[in-house]
Structures are given as structure tokens and as C-alpha cells.
Write a protein that holds these residues in place. Structure first.
Motif, PDB file in Angstrom:
ATOM      1  N   LEU A   1       0.824  -1.206   0.000  1.00 15.64           N
ATOM      2  CA  LEU A   1       0.000   0.000   0.000  1.00 15.64           C
ATOM      3  C   LEU A   1       0.860   1.259   0.000  1.00 15.64           C
ATOM      4  CD1 LEU A   1      -2.779   1.342   0.149  1.00 15.64           C
ATOM      5  CD2 LEU A   1      -2.631   1.153   2.650  1.00 15.64           C
ATOM      6  N   ALA A   2       1.909   1.287   0.804  1.00 22.23           N
ATOM      7  CA  ALA A   2       2.749   2.480   0.879  1.00 22.23           C
ATOM      8  C   ALA A   2       3.362   2.803  -0.483  1.00 22.23           C
ATOM      9  CB  ALA A   2       3.842   2.293   1.930  1.00 22.23           C
ATOM     10  N   ASP A   3       3.860   1.791  -1.167  1.00 21.31           N
ATOM     11  CA  ASP A   3       4.450   2.020  -2.481  1.00 21.31           C
ATOM     12  C   ASP A   3       3.381   2.413  -3.497  1.00 21.31           C
ATOM     13  OD1 ASP A   3       6.992   1.684  -4.170  1.00 21.31           O
ATOM     14  OD2 ASP A   3       5.516   0.518  -5.292  1.00 21.31           O
ATOM     15  N   LEU A   4       2.187   1.857  -3.359  1.00 21.49           N
ATOM     16  CA  LEU A   4       1.082   2.220  -4.245  1.00 21.49           C
ATOM     17  C   LEU A   4       0.713   3.691  -4.083  1.00 21.49           C
ATOM     18  CD1 LEU A   4      -1.150   1.273  -6.251  1.00 21.49           C
ATOM     19  CD2 LEU A   4      -2.567   0.785  -4.242  1.00 21.49           C
ATOM     20  N   LEU A   5       0.681   4.168  -2.840  1.00 21.99           N
ATOM     21  CA  LEU A   5       0.365   5.580  -2.604  1.00 21.99           C
ATOM     22  C   LEU A   5       1.485   6.489  -3.091  1.00 21.99           C
ATOM     23  CD1 LEU A   5      -1.215   5.311   0.957  1.00 21.99           C
ATOM     24  CD2 LEU A   5      -2.406   5.603  -1.216  1.00 21.99           C
TER      25      LEU A   5
ATOM     26  N   HIS B   1       3.505   5.715  -5.643  1.00 24.01           N
ATOM     27  CA  HIS B   1       3.520   5.614  -7.107  1.00 24.01           C
ATOM     28  C   HIS B   1       2.147   5.124  -7.578  1.00 24.01           C
ATOM     29  CE1 HIS B   1       7.903   5.984  -6.957  1.00 24.01           C
ATOM     30  NE2 HIS B   1       7.896   5.058  -6.000  1.00 24.01           N
ATOM     31  N   PRO B   2       1.140   6.019  -7.603  1.00 24.43           N
ATOM     32  CA  PRO B   2      -0.230   5.595  -7.943  1.00 24.43           C
ATOM     33  C   PRO B   2      -0.494   5.498  -9.439  1.00 24.43           C
ATOM     34  CG  PRO B   2      -0.221   7.911  -7.375  1.00 24.43           C
ATOM     35  CD  PRO B   2       1.190   7.436  -7.202  1.00 24.43           C
ATOM     36  N   ARG B   3       0.547   5.219 -10.194  1.00 25.67           N
ATOM     37  CA  ARG B   3       0.398   5.046 -11.634  1.00 25.67           C
ATOM     38  C   ARG B   3       1.461   4.064 -12.109  1.00 25.67           C
ATOM     39  NH1 ARG B   3       1.031  10.446 -14.269  1.00 25.67           N
ATOM     40  NH2 ARG B   3       3.253   9.989 -14.014  1.00 25.67           N
ATOM     41  N   LEU B   4       1.054   3.136 -12.994  1.00 25.47           N
ATOM     42  CA  LEU B   4       1.967   2.098 -13.461  1.00 25.47           C
ATOM     43  C   LEU B   4       2.974   2.629 -14.473  1.00 25.47           C
ATOM     44  CD1 LEU B   4      -0.285  -1.052 -14.054  1.00 25.47           C
ATOM     45  CD2 LEU B   4       1.493  -0.770 -12.325  1.00 25.47           C
ATOM     46  N   ASP B   5       4.163   2.043 -14.441  1.00 33.70           N
ATOM     47  CA  ASP B   5       5.135   2.192 -15.518  1.00 33.70           C
ATOM     48  C   ASP B   5       5.060   0.916 -16.352  1.00 33.70           C
ATOM     49  OD1 ASP B   5       6.335   4.690 -14.570  1.00 33.70           O
ATOM     50  OD2 ASP B   5       7.055   3.450 -12.897  1.00 33.70           O
ATOM     51  N   ASN B   6       4.894   1.082 -17.666  1.00 36.35           N
ATOM     52  CA  ASN B   6       4.632  -0.074 -18.520  1.00 36.35           C
ATOM     53  C   ASN B   6       5.889  -0.674 -19.144  1.00 36.35           C
ATOM     54  OD1 ASN B   6       1.607  -0.371 -18.615  1.00 36.35           O
ATOM     55  ND2 ASN B   6       1.796   1.790 -19.124  1.00 36.35           N
ATOM     56  N   GLY B   7       7.060  -0.166 -18.785  1.00 32.37           N
ATOM     57  CA  GLY B   7       8.299  -0.686 -19.354  1.00 32.37           C
ATOM     58  C   GLY B   7       8.792  -1.935 -18.641  1.00 32.37           C
ATOM     59  N   LYS B   8       9.934  -2.442 -19.122  1.00 32.03           N
ATOM     60  CA  LYS B   8      10.488  -3.674 -18.566  1.00 32.03           C
ATOM     61  C   LYS B   8      11.505  -3.416 -17.465  1.00 32.03           C
ATOM     62  CE  LYS B   8      12.885  -7.926 -19.905  1.00 32.03           C
ATOM     63  NZ  LYS B   8      13.466  -8.730 -21.010  1.00 32.03           N
ATOM     64  N   ASP B   9      12.198  -2.286 -17.526  1.00 33.73           N
ATOM     65  CA  ASP B   9      13.332  -2.065 -16.633  1.00 33.73           C
ATOM     66  C   ASP B   9      13.044  -1.124 -15.465  1.00 33.73           C
ATOM     67  OD1 ASP B   9      14.983  -3.724 -18.192  1.00 33.73           O
ATOM     68  OD2 ASP B   9      15.283  -2.089 -19.618  1.00 33.73           O
ATOM     69  N   GLU B  10      12.239  -0.099 -15.669  1.00 33.79           N
ATOM     70  CA  GLU B  10      11.965   0.872 -14.616  1.00 33.79           C
ATOM     71  C   GLU B  10      10.496   0.784 -14.216  1.00 33.79           C
ATOM     72  OE1 GLU B  10      13.190   4.757 -15.712  1.00 33.79           O
ATOM     73  OE2 GLU B  10      15.262   4.178 -16.137  1.00 33.79           O
ATOM     74  N   TYR B  11      10.258   0.480 -12.935  1.00 36.22           N
ATOM     75  CA  TYR B  11       8.883   0.319 -12.473  1.00 36.22           C
ATOM     76  C   TYR B  11       8.868   0.358 -10.952  1.00 36.22           C
ATOM     77  CZ  TYR B  11      10.737  -4.420 -12.030  1.00 36.22           C
ATOM     78  OH  TYR B  11      11.512  -5.508 -11.722  1.00 36.22           O
ATOM     79  N   ALA B  12       7.706   0.732 -10.406  1.00 36.91           N
ATOM     80  CA  ALA B  12       7.513   0.707  -8.956  1.00 36.91           C
ATOM     81  C   ALA B  12       7.251  -0.725  -8.507  1.00 36.91           C
ATOM     82  CB  ALA B  12       6.355   1.610  -8.568  1.00 36.91           C
TER      83      ALA B  12
ATOM     84  N   ASN C   1       5.100  -1.914  -6.533  1.00 39.79           N
ATOM     85  CA  ASN C   1       3.703  -2.350  -6.384  1.00 39.79           C
ATOM     86  C   ASN C   1       3.246  -3.147  -7.609  1.00 39.79           C
ATOM     87  OD1 ASN C   1       1.992  -0.446  -8.256  1.00 39.79           O
ATOM     88  ND2 ASN C   1       3.319   0.944  -7.130  1.00 39.79           N
ATOM     89  N   ARG C   2       3.942  -2.987  -8.743  1.00 38.24           N
ATOM     90  CA  ARG C   2       3.592  -3.727  -9.953  1.00 38.24           C
ATOM     91  C   ARG C   2       3.905  -5.210  -9.836  1.00 38.24           C
ATOM     92  NH1 ARG C   2       6.252  -2.328 -15.772  1.00 38.24           N
ATOM     93  NH2 ARG C   2       7.491  -4.194 -15.311  1.00 38.24           N
ATOM     94  N   THR C   3       4.802  -5.577  -8.916  1.00 39.37           N
ATOM     95  CA  THR C   3       5.212  -6.976  -8.766  1.00 39.37           C
ATOM     96  C   THR C   3       4.446  -7.686  -7.644  1.00 39.37           C
ATOM     97  OG1 THR C   3       7.010  -6.438  -7.233  1.00 39.37           O
ATOM     98  CG2 THR C   3       7.510  -6.384  -9.583  1.00 39.37           C
ATOM     99  N   SER C   4       3.439  -7.023  -7.083  1.00 37.07           N
ATOM    100  CA  SER C   4       2.605  -7.607  -6.027  1.00 37.07           C
ATOM    101  C   SER C   4       1.225  -7.904  -6.602  1.00 37.07           C
ATOM    102  CB  SER C   4       2.485  -6.644  -4.842  1.00 37.07           C
ATOM    103  OG  SER C   4       1.483  -7.071  -3.942  1.00 37.07           O
ATOM    104  N   PHE C   5       0.857  -9.153  -6.617  1.00 34.60           N
ATOM    105  CA  PHE C   5      -0.414  -9.605  -7.199  1.00 34.60           C
ATOM    106  C   PHE C   5      -1.604  -8.840  -6.636  1.00 34.60           C
ATOM    107  CE2 PHE C   5      -4.050 -12.589  -7.020  1.00 34.60           C
ATOM    108  CZ  PHE C   5      -4.203 -12.869  -8.368  1.00 34.60           C
ATOM    109  N   TRP C   6      -1.700  -8.786  -5.314  1.00 31.87           N
ATOM    110  CA  TRP C   6      -2.866  -8.162  -4.679  1.00 31.87           C
ATOM    111  C   TRP C   6      -2.856  -6.646  -4.854  1.00 31.87           C
ATOM    112  CZ3 TRP C   6      -6.340 -11.623  -3.778  1.00 31.87           C
ATOM    113  CH2 TRP C   6      -5.954 -12.928  -3.433  1.00 31.87           C
TER     114      TRP C   6
END
Length: 492
Positions: free
Chosen positions: A303-307, A309-320, A322-327
């Protein structure tokens, strides 16, 4: 699914609230379709091939050509009937969006009627359950795009409603409706096989319970058919499975025979599996993370990381992370149109909309937790009913149909995420063919929660303010997307 034989009458305020919610929900959907000319996936290519070549394309001809073709054929048929076979892609996307608008409104009507007939929850609680569904950003968004999801959700919802009626009283018309609608859902999207499986299991559960009530205690389907009534219910279950299988295999829009000839399998997918993720170590591969490990992917809620970074990065190398957490990913995609940052014309830059999205993510914790709690309560009732051979208790919860369906889709998305590991496959809309289960679980938890909060005079009002505020923010989020699509600056 807890549907009484007589529909309760809501209070006057609830009736006016329902009218207002319906107007807002439909208006927002119409505006989204009016301005949107983009989609998550290129389904318009499939429709274009059908229009231009008058045949159903196979998997290798385009990225989405592996899909069943009921939705694509419907859009192509409408355009052909209107004399628009040579229409450009923009007109094609508009036509596909308009059909999904109709499907989305029809889904609201069906689901709203089901919520109204549920035997749990008072008028205000039911109104809030309907509002959370009607204004859900993910559901509004998918109803405005030219994709096959809205059709799949509509027919799956219709199949579950018909199955609920049939489980109450075995009659020919509900049986026919649930079989045909389940087969139509499969013809739109293959993953709706989960709906058919959930209905089959619920019918088998009823057969076993009825047989145990009227004859010797048994634990197998074969023994469940020992009594005349048990035999009839077992025949219903296997008759349904046979009917859906026959309709699906015979339907040329599913292309099972063509796929078998071309690829050696009736189901042709467009992705290759990735190596299974390790349990704890972080491992990457030829995918966009996604599930990096079982522990980090399926046993976290960031949740903390989601708040932050409340928007996804669609690339392969740079991303928050929260994108790697299923829930966390499912949660973000369920409650925000802007979180996905896709399709292309829906993207924002900088910190546009962050305050609004963060507020939604905080307020949405309450109803999301309620759905989870309600699912646990529903599951306990189903398990207790099976263990105690309590036909009445199971009948009151539709023999676990809604819960089975929701858990089945959740298992499907989890398995999909485990096998392919790319974050793009972890979509909340994959859960929405089980749409009816979400308000049911919310009502089950809400009834218990409001009973416990009754001793605190301020608590019910605070609960209402929280849910009402979330509904308002949902509407603002959708309005902000409409402004973005209309070429106006983001207002938040």
C-alpha cells in the motif's frame, strides 16, 4: 445466491438514490464512449479482418486473433448491416464501444435486479453496493472500449442469475438460459469456462445434499443419484455440462476445430509460458515484471508504495515495486482508471491526478476489506452446510455458486500470473465475470459490520460518509478521464 421469492420494497430515499446513481452511471459511460477511440488490446484488427475477408482469422494472423470471435463477429455484423463495412478504424472502435455500452448498461440492469433481490442487507446497504459496482472505474472503463470483456461479463452475469433461479426451483427456462448464456460467455472469452464450472459444481452440490436429505448419507455424485430427487438433480448437473460442451464445440465462432487442425490444440494462446518463479529469490526473465517470486508476488500488499507511485510504468526495466505484487496490482486496477496508464491516449504525465487517485486508494480499503471478509463468511456458511448436510443453509447461499465463481476466477488470475509472470496478465477485469459475487460479499460483511457498529451512534454515519465519498471520487476520476480524452487538461 440468497434471492428471496418476493422482492423487498426499498424506501423512498433509496429509490431516488437508485435513480440518481443509474443516471450518473449511464451518463458517464455514454460520455466515455463518445470521446474514447482507444482500447487496451487491438481487437479492432480482428474485426477488420472479418469485415474485409468475410472469414474468421486464426491465431497467427494478429495478436488478438486467438480469441473466440462472438464479440468481433457481432461488431462486424452491425457494421455490415449499416453498410459501413469499409469504415475506418475510428468508426470501427466507436461501433465496438457502442455495443459494449449497451452490454455494460444491460449488465448493470441485471446485477442491480439481483442485488435488489438478495435476502441480506437493508435498502441503504444495497444502494451502496449497487453504487460501488455502477461507478467502479474499471467496469466503466472496459464498457467504453472495443474489447470482448464487456460481452463476457454480461453473459456470465446472465448465466449466474439464471443458475440462481434454477437452483431455487428446477424449471426448463432457467436451465436453458443458464446453458445458452454460459456458452455465449465462452464464445466471447475462453476464461469464462470458470462460470460454467462454478454452475456445474453448485448443481452437483445440490444433488448430493438433496440425496442425503432424502436417502442414505453419501459422499459421491454416483451415490447422490440413489434417490429419485437426487437422481434428477444429478441429471441436471451433467445435462448442463453436456449442453454447454455441445453448444461450445458446435459454435464455429470458438474455432475449436480450426485450431485443432492448424495448431494441434483447440485452444490457441498468443503467449509463451515463462519459467516458474522461485519461492523467495528474485528472478527476472523475458517478461515485464510481474511475478518475481512467489513470496513477493502473492504474499504482499504494498500500500505504501502504491500511494507513493499511484500510476503504473509499462516498461520492462523501470517500475515501482507495487507492480510486482499480485494483490496490490489487482487493487490498483480495480479502483482507478489512471493507475493502469494505458491505453496510449489514456496516459498522463508527471504527477497528474495523483491526489485524486491516492484518496481513492485510501477510501477503497474499506469496501475491499468488506468484500474479502464477506467472501470468508460466505465460504464458512457453504462449508458448514456441506459438512452438516444442511440443505436449507446451502440453499440460502445458492449452494455456494457466487463464492465458487469468484474464487474460481481469482484462482485463474493467480495461475495466469504464475505461469506467464508478466504484469499485463494480472487484470482485475478477469474477475468481473463473477461480478455478482462482489456485492453479495459486500452485503454479507456490511450486515455484520453495521450490527457491530450499532452501539456507536457515530459509526454508521462515518461508514456512510466513507462510502459516499468514494462514490463521489469514482465519478470525479471518470470525469477526469473524459476531460483527458476530450483534449482538455487534467483537472486534479
Amino acid at each position: 445466491m440468497g434471492i428471496p421469492s418476493e422482492t423487498p420494497t426499498p424506501g423512498k430515499n433509496s429509490a431516488w438514490g437508485l435513480v440518481l446513481l443509474c443516471l450518473i452511471a449511464v451518463t458517464l459511460r455514454v460520455a466515455m464512449v463518445a470521446w474514447n477511440r482507444d482500447a487496451n488490446d487491438e481487437h479492432f484488427t480482428v474485426i477488420r479482418l472479418i469485415l474485409d475477408q468475410h472469414r474468421l482469422p486464426l491465431r497467427d494472423e494478429c495478436w488478438e486473433c486467438f480469441q473466440p470471435k462472438a464479440y468481433h463477429a457481432a461488431v462486424a455484423a452491425v457494421l455490415a448491416c449499416l453498410g459501413k463495412s469499409g469504415a475506418g478504424n475510428e468508426s470501427l472502435l466507436l461501433a465496438g464501444g457502442l455495443l459494449n455500452l449497451i452490454a455494460g448498461v444491460a449488465t448493470l440492469a441485471l446485477a442491480g435486479t439481483a442485488i435488489h433481490r438478495y435476502s441480506i442487507g437493508g435498502p441503504w446497504l444495497k444502494l451502496s453496493a449497487f453504487g460501488l459496482m455502477a461507478l467502479n472505474p474499471a467496469l466503466v472503463g472496459i464498457s467504453s472500449q472495443a474489447t470482448n470483456d464487456a460481452f463476457a461479463i454480461l453473459f456470465s452475469t446472465a448465466a449466474l442469475i439464471a443458475a440462481g433461479r434454477f437452483l431455487e426451483r428446477a424449471r426448463p427456462w432457467p436451465f436453458l438460459a443458464m446453458a445458452v448464456c454460459a456458452a455465449l460467455a465462452i464464445a466471447c472469452k475462453t476464461n469464462t469456462l470458470v462460470t460454467a464450472m462454478a454452475i456445474f459444481v453448485a448443481l452437483v452440490a445440490k444433488a448430493i445434499v438433496v440425496a442425503q436429505r432424502n436417502g442414505p448419507v453419501s459422499v459421491s455424485v454416483g451415490e447422490a443419484a440413489a434417490t429419485p430427487e437426487g437422481h434428477g438433480n444429478a441429471m441436471h448437473a451433467f445435462g448442463f455440462a453436456l449442453a454447454v460442451a455441445a453448444l461450445s464445440i458446435a459454435n464455429p465462432l470458438n474455432q475449436y476445430s480450426a485450431n485443432q487442425r492448424a495448431y494441434g490444440t483447440p485452444l490457441a494462446l498468443n503467449m509463451e509460458r515463462n519459467p516458474s518463479p522461485p519461492w523467495f529469490a528474485t528472478a527476472t526473465g523475458n517478461f515485464r515484471p510481474g511475478i518475481l517470486s512467489v513470496a513477493g508476488g502473492f504474499f504482499t500488499f504494498r500500500l505504501a508504495d502504491l500511494l507513493e507511485h499511484p500510476r503504473l510504468d509499462n516498461g520492462k526495466d523501470e517500475y515501482a515495486t507495487n507492480r510486482t505484487s499480485f494483490w496490490t496490482l489487482l487493487y490498483g486496477r480495480a479502483h482507478s482508471l489512471h493507475y493502469d496508464n494505458w491505453p496510449q491516449t489514456w496516459r498522463t504525465e508527471g504527477r497528474q491526478g495523483f491526489r485524486l487517485t491516492r484518496a481513492i486508494f485510501l477510501l477503497a480499503l474499506l469496501p475491499t476489506a468488506m468484500v474479502g471478509w464477506g467472501a470468508i463468511r460466505e465460504s464458512r456458511i457453504v462449508v458448514a452446510g456441506l459438512l452438516q448436510r444442511n440443505g436449507k443453509a446451502l440453499g440460502d447461499v445458492g449452494y455456494g455458486l457466487a463464492t465458487l465463481c469468484m474464487l474460481g476466477y481469482l484462482a485463474f488470475v493467480a495461475l495466469y500470473a504464475y505461469l506467464y509472470r508478466d504484469f499485463s496478465v494480472m487484470k482485475t477485469i478477469f474477475l468481473y465475470p463473477a461480478l455478482l459475487a462482489l456485492p453479495l460479499c459486500y452485503l454479507r460483511a456490511g450486515e455484520a459490520l453495521l450490527m457491530r457498529l450499532g452501539r456507536f451512534p457515530w459509526a454508521p454515519r462515518a461508514f456512510a460518509i466513507c462510502i459516499g465519498s468514494l462514490l463521489g471520487l469514482y465519478a470525479l476520476e471518470i470525469l477526469s478521464m473524459i476531460r483527458l480524452l476530450a483534449g482538455q487538461p487534467h483537472p486534479f
